[in-house]
Write a protein that holds these residues in place. Structure first.
Motif, short mmCIF file in Angstrom:
data_model
loop_
_atom_site.label_atom_id
_atom_site.label_comp_id
_atom_site.label_asym_id
_atom_site.label_seq_id
_atom_site.Cartn_x
_atom_site.Cartn_y
_atom_site.Cartn_z
N ARG A 1 0.84 -1.20 0.00
CA ARG A 1 0.00 0.00 0.00
C ARG A 1 0.88 1.26 0.00
O ARG A 1 1.87 1.34 0.73
CB ARG A 1 -0.89 0.02 1.23
CG ARG A 1 -1.95 -1.07 1.27
CD ARG A 1 -2.62 -1.12 2.63
NE ARG A 1 -3.21 0.18 2.96
CZ ARG A 1 -4.47 0.49 2.73
NH1 ARG A 1 -5.27 -0.39 2.16
NH2 ARG A 1 -4.94 1.67 3.07
N GLY A 2 0.50 2.24 -0.80
CA GLY A 2 1.27 3.48 -0.84
C GLY A 2 1.27 4.21 0.48
O GLY A 2 2.19 4.98 0.78
N GLN B 1 5.63 6.53 1.89
CA GLN B 1 5.04 7.38 0.86
C GLN B 1 6.10 8.30 0.25
O GLN B 1 6.17 8.45 -0.98
CB GLN B 1 3.91 8.22 1.46
CG GLN B 1 2.61 7.49 1.64
CD GLN B 1 1.53 8.39 2.22
OE1 GLN B 1 1.73 9.07 3.22
NE2 GLN B 1 0.37 8.40 1.58
N GLN C 1 7.74 8.39 -3.62
CA GLN C 1 7.82 9.59 -4.47
C GLN C 1 9.24 9.82 -4.98
O GLN C 1 9.45 10.09 -6.16
CB GLN C 1 7.34 10.81 -3.69
CG GLN C 1 5.86 10.79 -3.33
CD GLN C 1 5.50 11.88 -2.36
OE1 GLN C 1 6.33 12.72 -1.99
NE2 GLN C 1 4.26 11.87 -1.89
N LYS D 1 4.70 3.96 -11.90
CA LYS D 1 3.50 4.40 -11.18
C LYS D 1 2.27 3.64 -11.66
O LYS D 1 1.39 3.30 -10.86
CB LYS D 1 3.31 5.90 -11.36
CG LYS D 1 4.35 6.76 -10.62
CD LYS D 1 4.12 8.24 -10.89
CE LYS D 1 5.14 9.09 -10.16
NZ LYS D 1 4.97 10.53 -10.45
N ALA D 2 2.21 3.40 -12.97
CA ALA D 2 1.08 2.65 -13.52
C ALA D 2 1.05 1.24 -12.95
O ALA D 2 -0.01 0.70 -12.63
CB ALA D 2 1.16 2.61 -15.05
N VAL E 1 2.30 0.25 -10.04
CA VAL E 1 1.91 0.31 -8.63
C VAL E 1 0.40 0.53 -8.51
O VAL E 1 -0.26 -0.08 -7.67
CB VAL E 1 2.70 1.44 -7.91
CG1 VAL E 1 2.11 1.70 -6.53
CG2 VAL E 1 4.17 1.07 -7.80
N ASP E 2 -0.14 1.40 -9.35
CA ASP E 2 -1.58 1.69 -9.28
C ASP E 2 -2.43 0.52 -9.75
O ASP E 2 -3.57 0.34 -9.29
CB ASP E 2 -1.91 2.93 -10.13
CG ASP E 2 -1.31 4.20 -9.55
OD1 ASP E 2 -1.00 4.21 -8.35
OD2 ASP E 2 -1.14 5.17 -10.31
N PHE E 3 -1.89 -0.29 -10.67
CA PHE E 3 -2.68 -1.36 -11.30
C PHE E 3 -2.95 -2.52 -10.34
O PHE E 3 -4.07 -3.04 -10.30
CB PHE E 3 -1.94 -1.88 -12.54
CG PHE E 3 -2.60 -3.07 -13.18
CD1 PHE E 3 -3.73 -2.91 -13.98
CD2 PHE E 3 -2.10 -4.35 -12.97
CE1 PHE E 3 -4.35 -4.02 -14.56
CE2 PHE E 3 -2.71 -5.45 -13.56
CZ PHE E 3 -3.83 -5.28 -14.36
N LYS F 1 -3.68 -4.32 -3.54
CA LYS F 1 -2.70 -4.18 -2.46
C LYS F 1 -2.98 -5.20 -1.35
O LYS F 1 -4.12 -5.47 -0.99
CB LYS F 1 -2.74 -2.77 -1.88
CG LYS F 1 -2.46 -1.68 -2.91
CD LYS F 1 -1.05 -1.81 -3.47
CE LYS F 1 -0.76 -0.75 -4.52
NZ LYS F 1 -0.70 -1.22 -5.87
#
Length: 447
Positions: A85-86, A93, A97, A112-113, A115-117, A120
């Motif tokens: 989880r971010g 966090q 970044q 980033k894509a 991680v978002d995809f 979690k």
């Protein structure tokens, strides 16, 4: 696996990734040697020359032993990144970044894509899930079934091999909530009950035992020693009327830290210097143990400022807290009336020694956007800033010079600083001696 089958209950492996990790491991190593336990050491190149390891014939250089399939290592690192989880913690966090900011725009975009995809995992399940998957692919080359690691590991995937009993000795109070360590442990050893709860919450291991704050032993022993009691007969730490006041500011960041934090703290330190200028305060600025020599010398432009001793360091965790350095720090503490702290472990050293600690809390996003984020770091929020009636907030919305004026007047801060120090001392002082704690930990590992 043949090497594991040949290992006996009288053998153990220590994996140590840094000098400061070796400092924490040393009393445990000495106790195991006293019990005639055969120890293998897995260390990075250069660490094998340290005096603690001299005479040990079982030293393995980690980069020579572990040449794992690069695809497996890449998959491990991507999985740790993609499924965490971010908001694991505010430290994580920010690390996330910075990790992407340091890459090219294309790699950052796809990273980033990625991680978002992915969905979690629960934060306290990350380490166990990494083991569950990668135990099928990571070859076990550690020479014994029992292995002790001192946080943090440079190659955490090594502990996800099958048929290992991993014991983690936590080196510092800020480690539980930084990032997922990358592997589960059979047992974990932390400083106190609060950090025990932190580790269970963030890292997920449930068998967490109380050990000892090894890096603070030098000051705990000084506080308890007869010599210190005799010293107190003629000198009592804290403000004394009609005498010049000797204050210490302990740096939170250094040139080996993320540069924006270090540069911003230097601007902050200038404010502290100006607030104490033209008073009867002598200000001693203490560099971090892993600072580069001379990095704070710009503050010598103030006639009332001195810089405490630097020590040789290669940065990051490649520094130690040796006898000479600790003696120098005790001398500096003994000559101080108060320690000013922002977010460094040295607040604990000062409190254990018996000095008042003036704890600052920065919430000035307009002038100090980076320093204003550290209040969310789990170890600071939970164990420093929690004593709200004893800390001093610097806020947006009013003149900074006016806000810093309280530093020049002990009547405005000394009582709170003494109370804050008392809270920290109660929090950090162990119930056992170092030798008692070490024996308990070794017993627990060997049982």
């Amino acid at each position: 696996m043949d090497r594991l089958k040949q290992s006996t209950p009288d053998e153990i492996t220590f994996v140590i990734s840094s000098l400061i990790g070796l400092h924490t491991a040393t009393p445990y190593i000495d106790e195991l040697k006293r019990r005639n336990i055969k120890i293998y050491f897995i260390v990075p190149a250069g660490l094998e020359n340290e005096s603690v390891l001299q005479g040990a014939g079982n030293i393995i250089i980690i980069d020579r032993l572990f040449t794992l399939n690069k695809v497996i290592v890449l998959l491990y690192n991507l999985s740790r990144l993609a499924f965490t989880r971010g908001d694991f913690s505010s430290v994580y966090q920010y690390w996330l970044q910075q990790h992407f900011a340091a890459r090219s725009k294309l790699i950052s975009f796809f990273g980033k894509a990625l991680v978002d995809f992915f969905p979690k995992w629960n934060s306290n399940q990350v380490n166990q899930n990494l083991l569950s998957f990668f135990r099928l692919f990571i070859e076990n080359k550690i020479p014994t079934e029992r292995v002790v690691n001192v946080t943090f590991a440079s190659k955490p995937y090594l502990f996800c091999a099958d048929d290992l009993q991993v014991y983690t000795i936590v080196e510092s109070w800020d480690h539980p909530g930084k990032v997922p360590v990358g592997y589960p442990s059979k047992k974990v050893f932390v400083w106190n009950q609060d950090l025990q709860a932190d580790w269970r919450e963030f890292q997920g291991d449930q068998h967490v035992e109380i050990a000892y704050p090894v890096k603070l032993d030098y000051v705990i022993r000084a506080y308890k020693s007869q010599q210190f009691k005799q010293l107190n007969q003629s000198y009592s730490p804290g403000f004394q009327e009609n005498l010049r006041k000797n204050y210490m500011y302990s740096s939170t960041f250094g040139s080996n830290s993320v540069s924006v934090f270090f540069e911003e703290e230097k601007i902050f330190i200038h404010q502290v210097c100006k607030a104490t200028e033209n008073t009867d305060i002598r200000l001693l600025i203490k560099p971090k143990p892993n600072s580069r020599s001379g990095e704070l010398d710009e503050f010598l432009a103030y006639p009332h400022v001195e810089i405490a001793g630097y020590q040789k360091s290669q940065g990051a965790g490649n520094y130690t807290l040796g006898k000479d350095y600790n003696e120098a720090r005790l001398k500096e503490l003994g000559e101080s009336d108060l320690v000013i702290n922002l977010g460094t472990t040295f607040a604990l050293d000062a409190a254990a020694f018996g000095l008042p600690v003036l704890q600052l809390y920065v919430d000035v996003p307009s002038k100090f956007p980076y320093l204003s984020t550290i209040s969310k770091y789990p170890h600071l929020a939970r164990h420093l800033y929690c004593y709200e009636d004893c800390i001093f907030k610097i806020s947006d919305g009013s003149d900074l010079a006016e806000q810093f004026k309280f530093l020049s007047s002990p009547a405005d801060h000394m009582d709170k600083a003494k109370q804050f120090s008392k809270h920290l001392r109660q929090w950090i002082m162990p119930e056992m001696t170092l030798s008692e704690a070490v024996e308990n930990v070794v017993d627990s590992i060997l049982e």
